[in-house]
Design a protein around this motif. Structure first.
Motif, short mmCIF file in Angstrom:
data_model
loop_
_atom_site.label_atom_id
_atom_site.label_comp_id
_atom_site.label_asym_id
_atom_site.label_seq_id
_atom_site.Cartn_x
_atom_site.Cartn_y
_atom_site.Cartn_z
N THR A 1 12.99 58.63 44.43
CA THR A 1 12.31 58.05 45.58
C THR A 1 10.81 58.32 45.46
OG1 THR A 1 12.43 60.06 46.92
CG2 THR A 1 14.33 58.55 47.00
N LEU A 2 10.03 57.66 46.29
CA LEU A 2 8.58 57.89 46.27
C LEU A 2 8.24 59.33 46.64
CD1 LEU A 2 6.90 54.69 47.78
CD2 LEU A 2 6.45 55.74 45.55
N HIS A 3 8.99 59.90 47.58
CA HIS A 3 8.75 61.30 47.95
C HIS A 3 9.03 62.22 46.76
CE1 HIS A 3 7.88 60.92 52.22
NE2 HIS A 3 8.83 59.99 52.30
N GLU A 4 10.09 61.91 46.03
CA GLU A 4 10.41 62.70 44.85
C GLU A 4 9.35 62.51 43.77
OE1 GLU A 4 15.30 62.71 45.26
OE2 GLU A 4 14.28 61.10 44.17
N GLU A 5 8.89 61.29 43.61
CA GLU A 5 7.85 61.03 42.61
C GLU A 5 6.55 61.75 42.97
OE1 GLU A 5 7.00 57.16 41.30
OE2 GLU A 5 9.09 56.62 40.88
N LEU A 6 6.23 61.81 44.26
CA LEU A 6 5.02 62.52 44.67
C LEU A 6 5.12 64.00 44.32
CD1 LEU A 6 2.29 62.73 46.07
CD2 LEU A 6 3.49 62.84 48.27
N ALA A 7 6.27 64.60 44.58
CA ALA A 7 6.47 66.01 44.22
C ALA A 7 6.36 66.20 42.71
CB ALA A 7 7.83 66.48 44.73
N MET A 8 6.93 65.26 41.97
CA MET A 8 6.85 65.34 40.51
C MET A 8 5.41 65.19 40.02
SD MET A 8 10.24 63.00 39.82
CE MET A 8 10.20 62.93 38.04
N ALA A 9 4.67 64.30 40.65
CA ALA A 9 3.26 64.09 40.27
C ALA A 9 2.46 65.36 40.50
CB ALA A 9 2.67 62.92 41.04
#
Length: 203
Positions: free
Chosen positions: A3-11
């Motif tokens: 998800t975008l939230h997960e991608e933000l954390a990964m970024a």
């Protein structure tokens, strides 16, 4: 697919030193060919620019519409669109590219600072070199780059990865909570619902 939230954390967790090493392995030096600033096969140059970046480029002589245009996908058919693209000239080239140079080079948007690199959390193929780093085709690839310059570029790439996801999440929030009730085409960005000239729709 994250998800975008997960991608933000990964970024946010991207390792700058690891990215820098990957950039050194790939190699990159801008050849100033202008390929990333100009139109392609009858398609105008399309590069995302965020609201803060538009304001950074505004001057007394340069308005919002001189810098950014609505992202063309869907907008040309009279519907709403999401986010902004750099403005283009009559040839479809970036409006800031002329005589082989960028006239706002020191203030250019993140997408320009980091090209041809990007972070892709959705795919895993031969284009990904390390830690989700993606390199588009570019004549500058495979040229030598110092570790100092690679680390500077890696920091910019990480910042873009974070900002991209933050902006996308904010656009989603605006789109779901800020209904468009007029017939006039509008642009949703991270700050709200706007006219094509960047003015916010008043309630």
């Amino acid at each position: 697919m994250p998800t975008l939230h997960e991608e933000l954390a990964m970024a946010k967790s991207l390792n700058v030193d690891a990215l820098a090493e990957a950039i050194v392995d790939i190699g990159f030096e801008c050849t100033q060919c202008g390929a990333c600033c100009t139109a392609e096969e009858n398609a105008p140059h399309t590069a995302i620019i965020f609201p803060d970046e538009v304001r950074d480029l505004k001057t007394a002589e340069r308005d919002w519409e001189d810098i950014a245009r609505p992202m063309p996908f869907g907008f040309e058919t009279g519907t709403d669109t999401l986010e902004w693209a750099l403005q283009v000239d009559d040839c479809g080239d970036c409006t800031f590219y002329a005589d082989g140079e960028c006239s706002v080079y020191e203030q250019r948007p993140l997408i320009c600072q980091t090209y041809p690199f990007d972070i892709d959390f959705e795919h895993d193929d031969q284009r990904i070199s390390h830690d989700h780093l993606y390199a588009s085709e570019c004549p500058g690839l495979e040229n030598d780059i110092s570790r100092e310059d690679a680390r500077k570029l890696a920091k910019q790439i990480k910042q873009r990865a974070i900002t991209d996801r933050q902006e996308s999440l904010a656009v989603q929030e605006q789109y779901s909570t800020n209904p468009h009730t007029t017939d006039e085409p509008a642009v949703y960005d991270s700050e709200g619902l706007k006219h094509p000239d960047g003015r916010i729709f008043e309630p």
